[in-house]
Design an enzyme around this catalytic site. Structure first.
Site, PDB file in Angstrom:
ATOM      1  N   CYS A   1      26.957  30.118  -2.018  1.00 59.35           N
ATOM      2  CA  CYS A   1      27.834  28.987  -1.678  1.00 59.35           C
ATOM      3  C   CYS A   1      27.374  27.728  -2.394  1.00 59.35           C
ATOM      4  O   CYS A   1      28.189  26.904  -2.823  1.00 59.35           O
ATOM      5  CB  CYS A   1      27.841  28.747  -0.170  1.00 59.35           C
ATOM      6  SG  CYS A   1      28.548  30.091   0.800  1.00 59.35           S
TER       7      CYS A   1
ATOM      8  N   ASP B   1      -0.572 -18.716 -11.403  1.00 59.53           N
ATOM      9  CA  ASP B   1       0.701 -18.751 -10.676  1.00 59.53           C
ATOM     10  C   ASP B   1       1.728 -17.781 -11.232  1.00 59.53           C
ATOM     11  O   ASP B   1       2.818 -17.668 -10.699  1.00 59.53           O
ATOM     12  CB  ASP B   1       1.275 -20.172 -10.643  1.00 59.53           C
ATOM     13  CG  ASP B   1       1.589 -20.707 -12.039  1.00 59.53           C
ATOM     14  OD1 ASP B   1       1.640 -19.906 -12.980  1.00 59.53           O
ATOM     15  OD2 ASP B   1       1.768 -21.921 -12.173  1.00 59.53           O
TER      16      ASP B   1
ATOM     17  N   ASP C   1      -6.914 -20.414 -12.069  1.00 59.71           N
ATOM     18  CA  ASP C   1      -6.192 -21.630 -12.397  1.00 59.71           C
ATOM     19  C   ASP C   1      -6.368 -22.572 -11.198  1.00 59.71           C
ATOM     20  O   ASP C   1      -6.713 -22.119 -10.100  1.00 59.71           O
ATOM     21  CB  ASP C   1      -4.715 -21.297 -12.616  1.00 59.71           C
ATOM     22  CG  ASP C   1      -3.879 -22.540 -12.832  1.00 59.71           C
ATOM     23  OD1 ASP C   1      -4.295 -23.385 -13.632  1.00 59.71           O
ATOM     24  OD2 ASP C   1      -2.817 -22.660 -12.187  1.00 59.71           O
TER      25      ASP C   1
ATOM     26  N   CYS D   1      25.383  31.378   2.601  1.00 60.71           N
ATOM     27  CA  CYS D   1      24.531  32.113   1.674  1.00 60.71           C
ATOM     28  C   CYS D   1      24.254  31.232   0.459  1.00 60.71           C
ATOM     29  O   CYS D   1      25.000  30.280   0.188  1.00 60.71           O
ATOM     30  CB  CYS D   1      25.181  33.431   1.242  1.00 60.71           C
ATOM     31  SG  CYS D   1      26.714  33.189   0.325  1.00 60.71           S
TER      32      CYS D   1
ATOM     33  N   ASP E   1       0.990 -19.467 -16.524  1.00 63.72           N
ATOM     34  CA  ASP E   1      -0.217 -18.816 -17.022  1.00 63.72           C
ATOM     35  C   ASP E   1       0.056 -17.431 -17.612  1.00 63.72           C
ATOM     36  O   ASP E   1      -0.872 -16.644 -17.786  1.00 63.72           O
ATOM     37  CB  ASP E   1      -1.237 -18.692 -15.887  1.00 63.72           C
ATOM     38  CG  ASP E   1      -1.662 -20.050 -15.353  1.00 63.72           C
ATOM     39  OD1 ASP E   1      -2.000 -20.917 -16.166  1.00 63.72           O
ATOM     40  OD2 ASP E   1      -1.647 -20.238 -14.133  1.00 63.72           O
TER      41      ASP E   1
END
Length: 805
Positions: free
Chosen positions: A112, A702, A509, A109, A706
């Site tokens: 519990c 990268d 880049d 129930c 950068d």
């Protein structure tokens, strides 16, 4: 590596909030969100709490992200507010806490559940506990320094219940995320079980329609009520119960309340068949909505199945299967053919082919051998690998990728924010309009009856629920992020997907982005009596402490051990090169700018290729020419960008003009800027931003060198590679394959996502607007209105799932 975006944001925050306390951000998993407007309810309720700065709820991932001032409101108050709305909450804790998942037997129930939770929370060290009564699953988060798993199990047993450990293999949604606390609390949606009461209602409804006249002709129409009312209660009991509960909590304008008022109103004007039909069709539509959303969630969760379940840990000559979170740096694990690699590490023994598609979207296997790095999420295909662990699971690339995908909806796009605001006003406006339709015409129009206009008002109530918009649009964006992840493109939120649709300028880049960044010495040119070996030796020693790829290529060409004692007074000159003393000789190594800066007489300035000039004691010694290979898909990437409508492609590089011009011409770039210092790249980006107008500017780099440019630009993209932590942290979009052609793919995914989102908005707005008009003029009936409402929601959800494909 500094996170430049974080530093910039921190400085701005410190300036703007000098006298204000720090803001805390917490994530919670919310269970029980079974309808589209649940997310709106939670956001609205928390938004009214004093101290809550920002709140975002994803109905797709069932995750709540809330930023708040801990001096004004506590985490417990936020959690209690969500619980008071009828939802379950699991607070996501830091990795220092452990989580125990067990099945509890003997719970018969709901009391519990309360008994277990109340008892556990009294234990010192228990930070969170939740029980799913329907599945019998208990999840406990605890501090291992205060309480252990055995104590927790014993405590549950003393209460009179049994404890069963689930099998390690994860098969359902609740177990999916292990220690991350992602229990949804609703279990797996069971369409068959849900259809049984619906089929009974259909049978009753059919009986009622077939025998409608004789049933109606019974005294007081009792026969009609005896058939239709049970059918109504069976089909609408969950809606009625939810509406009553929500009204008691002050939540009036939700779909449960609207459907209740519409159908009860229909019964009041003795339209019993239509009341049952509306509730029945609504329930059927909700079932298929739940089924469709469930399928979408499973599709999205399939992206996250790369998460390893276990690790084979080698301990004292034996192998033990453990959770990846239990493995520490320096431990040794065994990976058998067919298994996922559970943690990042270095191959100590064996060689094999590994499938990296889960991380990169690329199907071509990669060969690994002793000394090479392997990453969590890769699949070992052929040989047995012994791997030395180099990172904890929480710090691995796959953990960060999973976190990015799961949290993608926390950064909402403007479209999502608009729909959220729209839904808050749309439903109340339509409800007020329906009241006006029900009350005013009978007073103002001669011959108008209350029954007729109340019926038309009920039609408006039926179509006033914005479910289709509220669930399908976040689902569409989430699908876009997931679809991009399947292609090896990590987008850190739907806001960036929206921004990608407006890209007009892409800036690259050069080194490591358009080129491979793999340098090789191809030529040594000497001057003033120096020999090639002398020049190479001096260059290798002066570059001994540099991590730049050019320096590494020179050391590889030298291929001899370098005595650190030979090199003193080492100094890096940003954007120029290096100065150091080698065996008491002052050596300069760098670009042509360095020679001019130091007033070195030389007869060679423009050299085609990457070049390192050397000078010894102010005397020009010559130069070393180094080649960098262009990536195979670089030229195709530029063509693809032009094809998707990017107006300008630009390259920024620190290389000399001769090299830059050669690369730009070969790839078909629109323009380039060469010989840039790091700060020069930022200035170049500033100029491009000022000229871009409404179009967005993307910078692809990268992710490490950068970082300042990535932080400044509209959308920063990083060539993340496999395991580049700095790239994942800094950029808005991370390309895991290092392939520049993925930039155009990211834009295409973003545009497809936006197209589907706009389709859903237009579909919902047009259909709902049409039926509002038809309902007011009495053309549409309740039957058609509910078909339209449920149909629009279902179509919008199905349409949103296309983004994943």
């Amino acid at each position: 590596m500094l996170n430049f975006k974080g530093v910039i944001l921190q400085r701005l925050t410190e300036t703007a909030m000098t006298q204000t306390p720090s803001i805390k951000t917490q994530q919670m998993q919310v269970g029980g969100m079974d309808c589209a407007s649940c997310a709106l309810k939670i956001e609205a309720a928390l938004g009214r709490l004093a101290g809550v700065v920002e709140v975002s709820v994803s109905a797709v991932t069932e995750r709540l992200t809330v930023s708040y001032d801990p001096q004004q409101v506590t985490e417990a108050e936020i959690k209690n507010r969500v619980v008071s709305l009828g939802y379950t909450v699991v607070v996501e804790r830091a990795a220092s806490n452990l989580t125990m998942d067990v099945m509890v037997g003997g719970m018969d129930c709901p009391s519990c559940v309360d008994k277990i939770l109340t008892s556990l929370k009294k234990l010192s060290g228990v930070t969170e506990a939740s029980v799913n009564f329907s599945t019998g699953k208990l999840r406990v988060s605890y501090d291992p320094q205060q309480v252990n798993e055995a104590t927790l199990r014993d405590h549950i047993t003393t209460l009179g219940y049994t404890v069963i450990t689930p099998t390690p293999k994860v098969t359902d949604d609740e177990d999916h995320d292990h220690n991350r606390g992602h229990s949804h609390g609703t279990g797996e949606f069971n369409l068959r079980a849900e259809l049984l009461p619906v089929l009974l209602v259909v049978a009753l409804f059919a009986v009622g329609m077939i025998f409608e006249e004789p049933l109606h002709n019974t005294p007081y129409s009792l026969g009609e009520y005896a058939v239709f009312i049970p059918a109504y209660l069976l089909s609408g009991w969950t809606v009625l119960k939810a509406a009553g509960r929500n009204v008691l909590r002050g939540q009036v304008f939700d779909e449960n309340f609207l459907m209740t008022i519409a159908t009860v109103g229909a019964i009041a004007i003795h339209q019993l068949p239509e009341a049952v039909a509306v509730m029945l069709f609504y329930r059927v539509g909700e079932l298929f909505q739940e089924y469709s959303v469930g399928r979408s969630r499973r599709s999205i969760k399939a992206l996250l199945e790369v998460r390893p379940d276990t690790a084979n840990l080698k301990v004292n000559g034996s192998v033990k299967a453990v959770s990846p979170e239990a493995v520490r740096v320096g431990d040794i694990i065994l990976v058998k053919p067919g298994e996922k690699i559970p943690l990042d590490g270095e191959v100590l023994e064996g060689n094999s082919q590994v499938d990296t598609s889960a991380l990169t979207g690329e199907s071509v296997p990669r060969t690994v051998k002793v000394g090479e790095t392997v990453l969590a999420g890769m699949i070992n295909q052929t040989g047995v690998l012994t791997v030395g662990v180099t990172k904890l699971f929480g710090e691995s690339s796959i953990a960060k990728i999973l976190d990015l995908v799961e949290n993608a909806t926390s950064k909402k796009a403007e479209t999502e924010k608009f729909i959220t605001r729209f839904a808050r006003y749309y439903t109340p406006v339509v409800v007020i309009l329906s009241l006006a339709v029900a009350l005013l015409p009978p007073l103002l129009i001669p011959g108008a009856t209350h029954e007729e206009w109340v019926y038309r008002a009920l039609i408006l109530l039926v179509i006033s629920c914005p479910c289709g918009l509220v669930i399908s649009i976040p689902l569409g964006y989430f699908g876009g992020v997931g679809g991009a992840a399947k292609r090896g493109i990590l987008v850190k939120g739907s806001v960036f997907l929206d921004a990608l649709t407006a890209v007009r300028t892409v800036v690259f880049d050069k080194t490591g982005t358009l080129t491979k960044g793999v340098f090789k010495v191809t030529q040594i040119v000497t001057k003033n009596g120096f020999s090639e070996s002398e020049l190479l030796t001096l260059a290798a020693k002066v570059e001994a402490h540099s991590s730049h790829p050019v320096a590494q290529s020179i050391r590889e060409a030298y291929s001899q051990l370098i005595d650190d004692a030979d090199v003193t007074d080492y100094e890096e000159i940003a954007g120029h090169g290096i100065r150091a003393k080698v065996n008491n000789q002052t050596v300069l190594a760098g670009n042509d700018r360095l020679l001019h800066r130091e007033n070195i007489d030389h007869d060679t300035c423009n050299v085609e290729g990457t070049v390192v000039h050397l000078a010894v004691d102010q005397r020009y010694a010559g130069y070393i020419l180094i080649a960098d290979e262009i990536k195979e898909d670089a030229a195709q990437a530029i063509r693809d960008l032009k094809r998707v409508g990017v107006e300008q492609t630009v390259m920024l590089t620190g290389d000399n003009k001769v090299v830059a011009q050669g690369v730009a011409n070969l790839l078909g770039l629109d323009s380039y800027v060469a010989e840039l210092l790091p700060e020069g790249k930022v200035e170049a980006i500033e100029k491009l931003l000022s000229l871009s107008g409404k179009g967005k500017v993307v910078f692809v780099g990268d992710g490490i060198n950068d970082a300042p440019v990535i932080a400044r630009v509209d959308i920063g993209m990083a060539m993340g590679g496999l395991g580049s932590d700095a790239a994942i942290e800094t950029a808005d979009v991370v390309i895991m394959t290092d392939a520049p052609s993925k930039v155009a793919q990211a834009i295409q995914v973003a545009r497809k996502t936006r197209k589907i989102v706009v389709q859903n908005i237009v579909l919902a707005m047009v259909v709902k607007g049409l039926f509002i008009i038809l309902g007011i003029f009495g053309v549409a009936t309740l039957w058609e209105a509910v078909f339209a409402d449920v149909g629009v929601a279902l179509l919008a959800i199905l349409n949103a799932t296309r983004v994943l494909k």
